[in-house]
Design a protein around this motif. Sequence first.
Motif, PDB file in Angstrom:
ATOM      1  N   UNK A  67      30.262  37.593  47.165  1.00  0.00           N
ATOM      2  CA  UNK A  67      30.896  36.606  46.292  1.00  0.00           C
ATOM      3  C   UNK A  67      30.465  35.189  46.661  1.00  0.00           C
ATOM      4  N   UNK A  68      30.512  34.863  47.950  1.00  0.00           N
ATOM      5  CA  UNK A  68      30.161  33.504  48.387  1.00  0.00           C
ATOM      6  C   UNK A  68      28.706  33.193  48.067  1.00  0.00           C
ATOM      7  N   UNK A  69      27.807  34.157  48.309  1.00  0.00           N
ATOM      8  CA  UNK A  69      26.390  33.913  48.000  1.00  0.00           C
ATOM      9  C   UNK A  69      26.169  33.822  46.489  1.00  0.00           C
ATOM     10  N   UNK A  70      26.963  34.541  45.708  1.00  0.00           N
ATOM     11  CA  UNK A  70      26.847  34.443  44.244  1.00  0.00           C
ATOM     12  C   UNK A  70      27.219  33.047  43.758  1.00  0.00           C
ATOM     13  N   UNK A  71      28.269  32.497  44.337  1.00  0.00           N
ATOM     14  CA  UNK A  71      28.676  31.132  43.966  1.00  0.00           C
ATOM     15  C   UNK A  71      27.604  30.139  44.410  1.00  0.00           C
ATOM     16  N   UNK A  72      27.095  30.320  45.616  1.00  0.00           N
ATOM     17  CA  UNK A  72      26.028  29.433  46.101  1.00  0.00           C
ATOM     18  C   UNK A  72      24.810  29.500  45.182  1.00  0.00           C
ATOM     19  N   UNK A  73      24.497  30.695  44.727  1.00  0.00           N
ATOM     20  CA  UNK A  73      23.340  30.873  43.841  1.00  0.00           C
ATOM     21  C   UNK A  73      23.550  30.175  42.501  1.00  0.00           C
ATOM     22  N   UNK A  74      24.790  30.155  42.006  1.00  0.00           N
ATOM     23  CA  UNK A  74      25.095  29.424  40.765  1.00  0.00           C
ATOM     24  C   UNK A  74      24.728  27.951  40.945  1.00  0.00           C
TER      25      UNK A  74
END
Length: 195
Positions: A67-74
């Motif tokens: 989840x955290x990496x997905x937000x960072x990727x956004x």
Amino acid sequence: MKAKMKRRFVLCMGAILLTGTLAAQTPVPEWQAGVDKVKSLVKDNPDQASEEAGELLKGKNKKNVELVTSIARVYLDAGKLTEAEAYLEKARKADHKAPEVSVLEGDIALARKDVGKACQLYEQAIYFDPDCKEAYLKYAQAYKSASPAQAIEKLQQLKAIAPDYLEADKVLAEVYYANNHFGKAAEAYAKFIDT
């Protein structure tokens, strides 16, 4: 009459099984809708996007590396490197040995035009998880012009662990083509197209 009902029953069961099979093939995390909302807000309403991201990362979710990496990727995809790096730090705190953290950090380094550091981080992801296909591909794509031999070697390593992985054939063909090895590029493209 009975044959008609039996046929309907079989068709309904087939549809249910097919739907279940397709759903099992592509599981969507429950938090994905929240990430999509952050993505839709990040450019036009960054404050609201940040608020939504904060809500998503409450409680047990702050340790959810995916989840955290997905937000960072956004944020990375939106060109907001500072925010992406802030979420990268949170992902590191959650699990600094997760391969997706190293891949994300490599992507940020690549966005900052530091190919050497990016490839070092992709190597680190492979060290943490030798089956991290994304890291092999990104390493090869980063080095496809600067060091084609290294890119080809990395793709051959990937093919050794995942011989049927089509994306490896595609990138291998691109590397060969970009470096004027047209015969080898044609072979790699043929493998990709045949499947």
